[in-house]
Design a protein around this motif. Structure first.
Motif, short mmCIF file in Angstrom:
data_model
loop_
_atom_site.label_atom_id
_atom_site.label_comp_id
_atom_site.label_asym_id
_atom_site.label_seq_id
_atom_site.Cartn_x
_atom_site.Cartn_y
_atom_site.Cartn_z
N ILE A 70 45.59 21.79 34.10
CA ILE A 70 46.36 22.55 35.09
C ILE A 70 45.37 22.92 36.18
O ILE A 70 44.31 23.50 35.91
CB ILE A 70 46.99 23.80 34.46
CG1 ILE A 70 47.96 23.40 33.36
CG2 ILE A 70 47.70 24.62 35.54
CD1 ILE A 70 48.52 24.56 32.57
N LYS A 71 45.70 22.57 37.41
CA LYS A 71 44.80 22.82 38.55
C LYS A 71 45.29 24.04 39.32
O LYS A 71 46.34 23.99 39.95
CB LYS A 71 44.76 21.60 39.46
CG LYS A 71 44.09 20.41 38.81
CD LYS A 71 43.86 19.31 39.82
CE LYS A 71 42.75 18.40 39.41
NZ LYS A 71 41.43 18.95 39.43
N TYR A 72 44.53 25.11 39.22
CA TYR A 72 44.79 26.31 39.99
C TYR A 72 43.97 26.25 41.27
O TYR A 72 43.00 25.48 41.35
CB TYR A 72 44.43 27.55 39.17
CG TYR A 72 45.33 27.75 37.98
CD1 TYR A 72 46.59 28.31 38.12
CD2 TYR A 72 44.90 27.37 36.70
CE1 TYR A 72 47.41 28.49 37.01
CE2 TYR A 72 45.72 27.55 35.60
CZ TYR A 72 46.98 28.10 35.77
OH TYR A 72 47.79 28.27 34.67
N PRO A 73 44.28 27.04 42.28
CA PRO A 73 43.52 26.99 43.53
C PRO A 73 42.02 27.23 43.34
O PRO A 73 41.20 26.62 44.03
CB PRO A 73 44.14 28.09 44.38
CG PRO A 73 45.54 28.22 43.86
CD PRO A 73 45.43 27.95 42.38
N ASP A 74 41.65 28.07 42.37
CA ASP A 74 40.24 28.42 42.21
C ASP A 74 39.57 27.86 40.95
O ASP A 74 38.39 28.06 40.75
CB ASP A 74 40.09 29.94 42.25
CG ASP A 74 40.87 30.64 41.14
OD1 ASP A 74 41.77 30.00 40.54
OD2 ASP A 74 40.58 31.82 40.88
N HIS A 75 40.33 27.17 40.10
CA HIS A 75 39.73 26.59 38.90
C HIS A 75 40.72 25.63 38.22
O HIS A 75 41.90 25.63 38.54
CB HIS A 75 39.31 27.69 37.91
CG HIS A 75 40.45 28.37 37.23
ND1 HIS A 75 41.25 29.30 37.86
CD2 HIS A 75 40.94 28.23 35.97
CE1 HIS A 75 42.18 29.73 37.01
NE2 HIS A 75 42.02 29.10 35.87
N ASP A 76 40.18 24.85 37.28
CA ASP A 76 41.00 23.99 36.44
C ASP A 76 41.05 24.59 35.04
O ASP A 76 40.04 25.10 34.55
CB ASP A 76 40.41 22.58 36.34
CG ASP A 76 40.45 21.83 37.66
OD1 ASP A 76 41.14 22.29 38.59
OD2 ASP A 76 39.78 20.78 37.74
N ASP A 77 42.20 24.51 34.41
CA ASP A 77 42.36 24.94 33.03
C ASP A 77 42.66 23.70 32.20
O ASP A 77 43.67 23.02 32.45
CB ASP A 77 43.49 25.97 32.92
CG ASP A 77 43.57 26.61 31.55
OD1 ASP A 77 42.71 26.34 30.69
OD2 ASP A 77 44.51 27.40 31.33
N ILE A 78 41.79 23.38 31.26
CA ILE A 78 41.98 22.21 30.40
C ILE A 78 42.15 22.71 28.97
O ILE A 78 41.30 23.45 28.46
CB ILE A 78 40.79 21.25 30.51
CG1 ILE A 78 40.66 20.74 31.95
CG2 ILE A 78 40.95 20.09 29.54
CD1 ILE A 78 39.41 19.93 32.22
N GLN A 79 43.25 22.32 28.36
CA GLN A 79 43.56 22.77 27.01
C GLN A 79 44.06 21.59 26.18
O GLN A 79 44.76 20.71 26.69
CB GLN A 79 44.69 23.82 27.04
CG GLN A 79 44.36 25.09 27.77
CD GLN A 79 43.53 26.03 26.95
OE1 GLN A 79 43.64 26.07 25.74
NE2 GLN A 79 42.67 26.79 27.61
#
Length: 117
Positions: free
Chosen positions: A67-76
């Motif tokens: 999931i690509k947020y404006p300030d970081h990526d979340d990988i799960q």
């Protein structure tokens, strides 16, 4: 409206994945996504976004989601029984990690493009 299994159609998306629209109405749609194999970035659902709100429930197997947020990526890594919520326009994608993995995706409003396949 009733959607009986015998009347449902599976659309082949590519060599590795297919989609079955399970039920839909004016504002809500459910679809099951099938993956033949995993562990290969080439079998991934590329990072994308859309104007639909989406929930995803892992029916079988496991997936690596980004999931690509404006300030970081979340990988799960998620597995059977796990769920994810995607607000509209959020960039996301996944790679199946096991053969014969399956997702249940729900969208609001409906994905008209899924009905045109």
């Amino acid at each position: 409206m009733f959607f009986k299994q015998k009347d449902l159609h599976i659309d082949q998306l590519d060599d590795n994945s297919s989609r079955e629209v399970l039920a839909y109405g004016d504002q809500l749609m459910n679809a099951r996504i099938f993956f033949k194999k995993g562990l290969d970035p080439e079998t991934a659902i590329p990072v994308h976004n859309h104007p639909h709100v989406q929930t995803t429930y892992v029916l079988k197997g496991s997936f690596k989601f980004i999931i690509k947020y404006p300030d970081h990526d979340d990988i799960q890594v998620v597995k059977a029984g796990d769920g994810i919520y995607f607000p509209a326009q959020l960039f996301h994608g996944c790679i199946p990690l096991e053969d014969d993995s399956q997702l249940l995706d729900s969208f609001t409003p409906i994905r008209v493009d899924f009905l045109q396949a």
